[in-house]
Write an enzyme that holds these catalytic residues in place. Sequence first.
Site, mmCIF file in Angstrom:
data_model
loop_
_atom_site.group_PDB
_atom_site.id
_atom_site.type_symbol
_atom_site.label_atom_id
_atom_site.label_comp_id
_atom_site.label_asym_id
_atom_site.label_seq_id
_atom_site.Cartn_x
_atom_site.Cartn_y
_atom_site.Cartn_z
ATOM 1 C CG ASP A 179 3.007 1.553 9.621
ATOM 2 O OD1 ASP A 179 2.526 2.504 10.263
ATOM 3 O OD2 ASP A 179 3.279 1.763 8.272
ATOM 4 C CE LYS A 228 -1.749 1.466 4.125
ATOM 5 N NZ LYS A 228 -1.663 2.929 4.471
ATOM 6 C CG ASN A 229 2.367 2.867 3.575
ATOM 7 O OD1 ASN A 229 0.923 3.215 3.148
ATOM 8 N ND2 ASN A 229 2.671 2.718 4.596
ATOM 9 C CB CYS A 244 -4.393 11.097 11.797
ATOM 10 S SG CYS A 244 -4.010 9.497 11.692
ATOM 11 N NE ARG A 264 -0.081 12.659 7.065
ATOM 12 C CZ ARG A 264 -0.224 13.770 7.453
ATOM 13 N NH1 ARG A 264 -1.367 14.365 8.182
ATOM 14 N NH2 ARG A 264 0.951 14.565 7.692
ATOM 15 C CG ASP A 306 6.477 20.411 10.148
ATOM 16 O OD1 ASP A 306 5.947 19.651 10.337
ATOM 17 O OD2 ASP A 306 7.448 20.746 10.969
ATOM 18 N NE ARG A 315 0.235 10.295 10.023
ATOM 19 C CZ ARG A 315 -0.206 9.191 9.167
ATOM 20 N NH1 ARG A 315 -1.477 8.851 9.361
ATOM 21 N NH2 ARG A 315 0.727 8.589 8.232
ATOM 22 N NE ARG A 375 -7.622 4.308 5.428
ATOM 23 C CZ ARG A 375 -6.517 5.226 6.067
ATOM 24 N NH1 ARG A 375 -6.924 5.208 7.268
ATOM 25 N NH2 ARG A 375 -5.593 5.595 5.614
#
Length: 454
Positions: free
Chosen positions: A308, A22-23, A117, A93, A125, A122, A400
Amino acid sequence: MDLLQVSGGRPLVGTVRVDGAKNSALPIMAATLAIGDMVELRSIPDLVDVRTMRSLLLSQNADVSSLQDGCLRIHAGRAGGKVAHYDLVRQMRAGICVLGPLLTRFGRACVSLPGGCNIGHRPVDLHLKALVAMGADVRIENGYIVAECERLQGAQIDLEGPFGSTVTGTCNVMVAATLARGRTVIQNAALEPEVTDLAAFLQRAGAVIHGHGTSVIEIEGQEELSGCSYTVMPDRIEAATLAVAAVTTRGEICISNAPVSSMQATLDVLSQVGACIDESTSGLRVSGTGQLRATRFVARPFPGVPTDCQAQLMALLTTVEGQSEVADAVFPERFMHVSELMRMGAQIVQQHGEATIYGGRPLGGADVMASDLRASAALVIAALAASGTTWIQRIYHLDRGYVRLEDKLRGLGADVHRVSQSELRTPHYLMSDHRNRPSINEKGSGAATDQTPE
Ligand code: EPU
């Protein structure tokens, strides 16, 4: 809304394959906005977040095929000039990952701030500071990031934040730099394998990148990127989740396509706990049939134990005799799963970003609520080891990040079923197999209420 019904107590046994990461898939999909030609992506997991990213790309006027057999074709030739709307970005996100590609290719991006979140604060910046250093004018207007530039300029960027580097920030800056004028050097870049996967994809599209996988990444900006095909890496977090589930149920599984080199820290924790880990040509074999013992770990940026995987490992430690300690240095507030694990009988004391687990108390089925993606996975793991039936609500969080996890677990012998709330004529709490509910005078069965450690 769907629920998961898990009847625990069966060791997981068998062989399983994980889906694409996914990421990796999400930032790579976002990066296609920087490319004017056709891109073909393979091993894209069929997840809610992937569908949301697809909608986000469509909202930017990109042509995106529907996902078929893990393959997605994206042509962003006509993209640009559109707002990345709050309704899409707030759901996920990774929506922030369209900022760098849009800005660098079109000179303007208007992207909703991702918002709050439930795994902690989160901010973005570091993403914004980096784009400003590359010459962009960045302002916040009505909840949107509005970024503009003539052409981004290569720069020296430092992505070190108070909790380590930023993963999606590194992705955003790396993509932005591929079309910037001159050389960009990112110091304190995130080392996560998904960042390396994105870099490999960008190289395939003609980007010039060196040093990905180390803390210093150098990018030589090009005039344009070209179309390509790319296969996303297997999901190390899904693989780790299944490995932890196998050990927690005292089972033995083989993950045929586990990306072992990117899972080392998690496998080390499993070994410390007493699991047997064996890598062979048929895949990664994980067994929890031996004597297990308590341990301690701190979740840290790669190559540390991933944040995670923190919740899933904690679920395992609740089943292991003795006192374990868990801390999360990336998201110190990521402990929403603790109260739900305690509903199942776990003994955990959590404060100031650390949790002490008094393991070995029997877990019992309970009604629990998923609060975020990895917390949901932890509840599934605990439920697989618990006696009786657990009903897990709000499993849209699970969807998700895991493709039909219940099917994979059933393939390994688990008793797990997805139940649609609307299809349930009788509420699940009145069903006959809701047998772990304690009766009024009953003591000690079902979820424990005494939360003080022994
Ligand atoms: N941070 C800042 N400033 C920033 C950005 C981040 O202070 O501008 C802080 C965060 O608050 C956090 C730390 O830095 O304390 C790390 O955040 P990071 O930016 O690395 O997180 P992310 O990129 O938003 C990705 C994954 C997460 C994973 C984290 C950490 C994606 C789409 N998301 O998030 O995945 O937990 O890196 O590894 O890649 C998940 O899959 O369940 C998930 C939450």
